[in-house]
Enzyme design. Structure first.
Site, PDB file in Angstrom:
ATOM      1  N   ASN A   9      28.638  45.474 152.283  1.00 58.65           N
ATOM      2  CA  ASN A   9      28.771  46.438 151.187  1.00 58.65           C
ATOM      3  C   ASN A   9      27.845  47.609 151.488  1.00 58.65           C
ATOM      4  O   ASN A   9      26.627  47.501 151.332  1.00 58.65           O
ATOM      5  CB  ASN A   9      28.414  45.782 149.850  1.00 58.65           C
ATOM      6  CG  ASN A   9      28.465  46.770 148.694  1.00 58.65           C
ATOM      7  OD1 ASN A   9      29.028  47.848 148.811  1.00 58.65           O
ATOM      8  ND2 ASN A   9      27.879  46.392 147.574  1.00 58.65           N
ATOM      9  N   LYS A  11      27.553  50.380 149.971  1.00 53.78           N
ATOM     10  CA  LYS A  11      27.094  51.072 148.760  1.00 53.78           C
ATOM     11  C   LYS A  11      27.200  52.591 148.959  1.00 53.78           C
ATOM     12  O   LYS A  11      28.089  53.064 149.658  1.00 53.78           O
ATOM     13  CB  LYS A  11      25.696  50.593 148.386  1.00 53.78           C
ATOM     14  CG  LYS A  11      25.631  49.064 148.239  1.00 53.78           C
ATOM     15  CD  LYS A  11      24.359  48.564 147.649  1.00 53.78           C
ATOM     16  CE  LYS A  11      24.405  47.041 147.556  1.00 53.78           C
ATOM     17  NZ  LYS A  11      23.200  46.493 146.907  1.00 53.78           N
ATOM     18  N   HIS A  93      30.652  43.971 140.614  1.00 54.71           N
ATOM     19  CA  HIS A  93      29.369  43.952 141.309  1.00 54.71           C
ATOM     20  C   HIS A  93      28.243  44.160 140.301  1.00 54.71           C
ATOM     21  O   HIS A  93      28.392  44.889 139.318  1.00 54.71           O
ATOM     22  CB  HIS A  93      29.336  45.045 142.380  1.00 54.71           C
ATOM     23  CG  HIS A  93      28.161  44.946 143.300  1.00 54.71           C
ATOM     24  ND1 HIS A  93      26.914  45.427 142.941  1.00 54.71           N
ATOM     25  CD2 HIS A  93      28.029  44.419 144.546  1.00 54.71           C
ATOM     26  CE1 HIS A  93      26.070  45.202 143.937  1.00 54.71           C
ATOM     27  NE2 HIS A  93      26.714  44.586 144.915  1.00 54.71           N
ATOM     28  N   GLU A  95      25.621  45.883 140.268  1.00 57.17           N
ATOM     29  CA  GLU A  95      25.230  47.275 140.021  1.00 57.17           C
ATOM     30  C   GLU A  95      26.234  47.977 139.117  1.00 57.17           C
ATOM     31  O   GLU A  95      25.858  48.818 138.288  1.00 57.17           O
ATOM     32  CB  GLU A  95      25.075  48.016 141.353  1.00 57.17           C
ATOM     33  CG  GLU A  95      23.860  47.528 142.142  1.00 57.17           C
ATOM     34  CD  GLU A  95      23.903  47.863 143.619  1.00 57.17           C
ATOM     35  OE1 GLU A  95      22.977  47.437 144.317  1.00 57.17           O
ATOM     36  OE2 GLU A  95      24.861  48.546 144.062  1.00 57.17           O
ATOM     37  N   GLU A 165      25.942  36.572 142.999  1.00 55.35           N
ATOM     38  CA  GLU A 165      24.815  37.484 143.133  1.00 55.35           C
ATOM     39  C   GLU A 165      23.688  37.057 142.194  1.00 55.35           C
ATOM     40  O   GLU A 165      23.770  37.309 140.983  1.00 55.35           O
ATOM     41  CB  GLU A 165      25.227  38.901 142.734  1.00 55.35           C
ATOM     42  CG  GLU A 165      26.228  39.592 143.606  1.00 55.35           C
ATOM     43  CD  GLU A 165      26.415  41.018 143.138  1.00 55.35           C
ATOM     44  OE1 GLU A 165      25.886  41.924 143.798  1.00 55.35           O
ATOM     45  OE2 GLU A 165      27.068  41.236 142.101  1.00 55.35           O
ATOM     46  N   GLY A 171      16.403  42.837 145.941  1.00 52.04           N
ATOM     47  CA  GLY A 171      15.490  43.969 145.934  1.00 52.04           C
ATOM     48  C   GLY A 171      14.296  43.817 145.016  1.00 52.04           C
ATOM     49  O   GLY A 171      13.676  44.804 144.632  1.00 52.04           O
ATOM     50  N   SER A 210      20.763  39.229 148.964  1.00 51.95           N
ATOM     51  CA  SER A 210      19.866  39.735 150.007  1.00 51.95           C
ATOM     52  C   SER A 210      19.804  38.825 151.236  1.00 51.95           C
ATOM     53  O   SER A 210      18.723  38.472 151.710  1.00 51.95           O
ATOM     54  CB  SER A 210      18.449  39.945 149.447  1.00 51.95           C
ATOM     55  OG  SER A 210      18.442  40.944 148.456  1.00 51.95           O
TER      56      SER A 210
END
Length: 247
Positions: A9, A11, A93, A95, A165, A171, A210
């Protein structure tokens, strides 16, 4: 036997030139036992389709509209994505949920729109740090999965991919252990099994927390983890290929 899948991904990163170079770098090093795809920014998709159409690297988008067409400024339809060669589309997702207000209902609609044009939705689910600390992980998973099942039906999951996720481990400096990741992947598979055993047995469930070259092998060795949805590490061809070879 489920085949592994590794999805990069990208982004909101890169230029057209860097995207072309990255795609070519990944293609040149492919040779793992996994299926591999990259989800690129919308504006790069037509050019990447030209580059990748005769390769083993599949193309995906980072989202898809929840409507078929019409007066929806700024949205990109499943038909448009299909026309530029997208095999996959991310939906839900973390985000998108956190920053742009994608709800369980709109995620379900995006899931259905993708499938209506033959695109495989990669449905992203997972809990925040606050939800995990309040022991709500499984309740959140239930709610996010059931919202799509209620609209699309469990049979639709035969043509979909799931990505777990753990938002709290992306992060933040925190790390999900192999066992923590496996615990939730196992739960997801059992939840699906309660609806349809065959769907559960064949569902590719990716880890989206991650994953990097130094931890991918341990994660991918877990029995219910079928690959990864890779963020930052997918922006470097060598790192991404190392992860692909970890399956």
């Amino acid at each position: 036997m489920r085949r592994s899948l590794v999805v990069g991904n990208w982004k909101m990163n890169g230029t057209l030139a860097s995207a072309e170079a990255l795609a070519r770098g990944v293609v040149a090093g492919l040779g793992s036992n996994a299926d591999v795809a990259v989800c690129a920014p919308y504006v790069f998709l037509p050019r990447l389709h030209e580059i990748l159409k005769d390769t083993d690297l599949a193309l995906g988008s980072q989202n898809v509209a929840d409507k078929e067409s019409g007066a929806f400024t700024g949205e990109i339809s499943a038909a448009m994505l299909s026309e530029v060669g997208c095999k996959y589309a991310l939906v839900g997702h973390s985000e998108r949920r956190s920053y742009y207000g994608d709800s369980n209902a709109s995620v379900a609609a995006r899931f259905c729109q993708a499938q209506s044009k033959g695109i495989v939705p990669i449905l992203c689910i997972g809990e925040t740090l606050e939800q995990r600390e309040q022991d709500q992980t499984f309740a959140v998973i239930d709610e996010q999965l059931q919202a799509v099942i209620d609209v699309a039906g469990i049979a639709a999951f035969a043509s979909a991919v799931l990505a777990y996720e753990p938002v709290w481990a992306i992060g933040t400096g925190r790390t999900a252990t192999d066992d923590q990741a496996q615990e939730v992947h196992y739960y997801i598979r059992q939840y699906l099994a309660s609806k349809d055993q065959s769907i559960a047995d064949n569902m590719q469930i990716l880890y989206g927390g991650s994953a990097k070259p130094d931890n991918a092998k341990g994660l991918f060795a877990m029995p219910d983890i079928d690959g990864g949805l890779i963020g930052g590490a997918s922006l470097d061809a060598d790192s991404f290929l190392q992860i692909c070879r970890s399956v």
